[in-house]
Enzyme design. Structure first.
Site, short mmCIF file in Angstrom:
data_model
loop_
_atom_site.label_atom_id
_atom_site.label_comp_id
_atom_site.label_asym_id
_atom_site.label_seq_id
_atom_site.Cartn_x
_atom_site.Cartn_y
_atom_site.Cartn_z
N ASP A 13 -0.18 2.36 2.93
CA ASP A 13 -0.79 1.68 4.07
C ASP A 13 -1.77 0.60 3.65
OD1 ASP A 13 0.50 3.58 5.88
OD2 ASP A 13 -1.02 5.01 5.21
N GLU A 14 -1.55 0.00 2.48
CA GLU A 14 -2.47 -1.02 1.98
C GLU A 14 -2.20 -2.41 2.57
OE1 GLU A 14 -1.52 1.81 -1.50
OE2 GLU A 14 -0.37 0.62 -0.07
N LYS A 16 1.32 -3.89 2.28
CA LYS A 16 2.38 -4.49 1.45
C LYS A 16 3.25 -5.43 2.27
CE LYS A 16 3.77 -0.39 0.07
NZ LYS A 16 2.62 0.44 0.53
N GLY A 40 5.85 2.78 6.73
CA GLY A 40 6.07 1.62 7.58
C GLY A 40 5.21 0.44 7.17
N HIS A 41 5.70 -0.75 7.50
CA HIS A 41 4.94 -1.98 7.29
C HIS A 41 4.70 -2.61 8.66
CE1 HIS A 41 5.55 -1.48 3.14
NE2 HIS A 41 6.75 -2.01 3.04
N THR A 128 6.48 13.84 6.69
CA THR A 128 6.72 13.28 8.02
C THR A 128 7.82 14.03 8.77
OG1 THR A 128 8.30 11.70 7.10
CG2 THR A 128 6.00 10.97 7.34
N ARG A 142 22.75 16.62 -7.33
CA ARG A 142 24.12 16.08 -7.28
C ARG A 142 24.93 16.66 -6.13
NH1 ARG A 142 24.53 17.78 -13.36
NH2 ARG A 142 23.26 19.35 -12.33
N GLN A 223 5.71 3.49 0.14
CA GLN A 223 4.61 4.34 -0.32
C GLN A 223 3.74 3.63 -1.37
OE1 GLN A 223 7.96 6.00 -0.33
NE2 GLN A 223 7.50 6.20 1.81
N THR A 300 4.17 7.36 11.98
CA THR A 300 3.87 8.62 12.65
C THR A 300 2.82 8.52 13.74
OG1 THR A 300 2.14 9.17 11.06
CG2 THR A 300 4.40 9.84 10.51
N GLY A 412 -6.96 -10.64 2.12
CA GLY A 412 -6.66 -10.64 3.55
C GLY A 412 -7.93 -10.53 4.36
N GLY A 414 -7.78 -10.65 7.98
CA GLY A 414 -7.37 -10.41 9.35
C GLY A 414 -5.91 -10.01 9.38
#
Length: 428
Positions: A13-14, A16, A40-41, A128, A142, A223, A300, A412, A414
């Site tokens: 959650d940085e 990306k 998620g992004h 999740t 396998r 992640q 989530t 960043g 904003g």
């Protein structure tokens, strides 16, 4: 031409997606190389918010070819729901390429994920529940289903039968759940085959050809470093390789073709799910970060655990990934604080640790050693040059850069695509 790896330097959650989007016009291919729809992004373009879970961020750049690599696990229903959602908003997904070797999340994987977490109770990992871990477990044992299996009914049926022979025993005899039939699984997966077929390719060959033709290829991690199955805070990790090394195995691009590793570091620290978190805050400061930074999961909706920036983790990410450039996100969230603490080391039973403790128990008991920096009150949202930041904000960035051991190339300020300060080019 270069293959560039983009990874998260914390627990995810940085931001990306924002960094990927920043480079979008100069990147020809964006490859998602690990994970599934358990991350998620969120990207904001002209005030429009896009939440991506399975698709690579490059899907929003018309000139870019988005690729889902062999290291990803795919929930087909989620994939096409995302595609349909973007198409309904006028975003073309015609260029999407999917690896024939990527693994498919079957319905029994989702079921096992959920019931196992409930069974673990207080020992739960905090997954999740989307079947990611069980699908990777099938891959390693396998016993998995790959994208290419959808196009051979007989092979698919054989693989589903083999998987259910064991999984139904677990579901019925251990968890007291009903058995899942082969027909159920086939009926869920096969309807997607015809629509998926035109997207499927040998993506390793596609990417090799792109690099040979001088194209820029960005390898985008799901992640983050501290969630990597090998190098993260095990067992509170994801089930795939989210570090720079995973970019090679998850895409088929050899390490000799990677020229730069960009890591994303939030100006503070967040985490979702269970596991140790030395700088976690349980007071008004933690709530300030959560509320001001809108720290709720893209996938989530869960509230994220929040804490001050941990540069011990930052140094670890630099070492594990071979980071050449950092992007610091959400610096604007810290505006208004009188002082801004930075964790520079840990105290474990009276012993100072300047690096991540190798022992898991030590990390669980680590207490942060803070250095306090002056805060600032000026609005950062319209700043586009580093020199125009308030002096205290500049000092914060420079101190972080010193502590994490690699240059900060972008900042960043904003949520918008344009709200970024560039100090060094991310692409040569």
């Amino acid at each position: 031409m270069p293959a560039i790896v983009l990874v998260g330097a914390q627990w995810g959650d940085e931001g990306k997606g924002k960094a990927t989007d920043l480079m979008g016009p100069d990147v020809d291919y964006v490859v998602k190389f690990n994970g599934g729809n358990n991350a998620g992004h969120t990207i904001v373009i002209d005030g429009e918010k896009y939440a991506l879970h399975l698709l690579p961020s490059g899907i929003l750049t018309p000139t870019c070819t988005p690729v889902i690599g062999n290291g990803v696990v795919i929930d087909l229903e989620v994939l096409f729901r995302e595609i349909d959602g973007l198409e309904a908003r006028g975003v073309s997904t015609d260029k999407l390429v999917v690896s024939a070797n990527a693994h498919i999340i079957a319905p029994y994987n989702r079921t096992l994920d959920r019931v196992t977490e409930r069974f673990l109770g207080s020992r739960k990992i905090g997954t999740t529940g989307r079947g990611i871990g069980p699908t990777y477990a099938d891959k390693m044992s396998r016993n998995g289903i790959r994208v290419q299996d959808l196009f051979d009914h007989h092979i698919l049926e054989q693989k589903v039968e083999a998987a259910l022979a064991l999984k139904n025993q677990i579901l019925t005899k251990i968890y007291n759940r009903r058995a899942i039939s082969v027909t159920e699984v086939m009926d869920e997966l096969l309807p997607y085959a015809a629509r998926l077929a035109p997207m499927v390719a040998d993506t390793t060959r596609v990417l090799e050809r792109a690099l040979d033709e001088g194209k820029n290829v960005l390898l985008e991690a799901g992640q983050a470093t501290l969630l990597d199955v090998d190098h993260g805070t095990y067992p509170y990790v994801t089930s795939s390789s989210a570090t720079a090394g995973g970019a090679c195995t998850g895409s088929g691009i050899p390490p000799t073709r990677i020229t730069r590793v960009i890591a994303i570091l939030k100006a503070y620290t967040t985490r979702v799910g269970e596991g140790p978190f030395p700088t976690e805050l349980f007071d008004a400061d933690g709530e300030f970060l959560r509320t001001t930074g809108f720290e709720f999961g893209t996938t989530t909706g869960r509230p994220r655990r929040c804490g001050w920036l941990d540069t011990v983790i930052g140094r670890y990410a630099t070492r594990i990934n071979g980071v050449t450039d950092f992007v610091i996100t959400k610096l604007d969230v810290l505006t208004g604080l009188d002082t801004v603490p930075i964790c520079v080391a840990y105290d474990v039973d009276g012993v100072r640790h300047d690096e991540m403790p190798v022992n898991q128990s030590d990390f669980h008991h680590a207490k942060p050693v803070y250095e306090e920096l002056a805060g600032w009150s000026e609005d950062l949202s319209d700043v586009r040059r580093f020199e125009d930041l308030p002096a205290a904000a500049q000092a914060y960035v420079l101190r972080v850069e010193e502590l994490i051991g690699a240059r900060v190339s972008a900042i960043g300020v904003g949520p918008g695509r344009e709200q970024i300060i560039s100090r060094h080019p991310l692409l040569d």
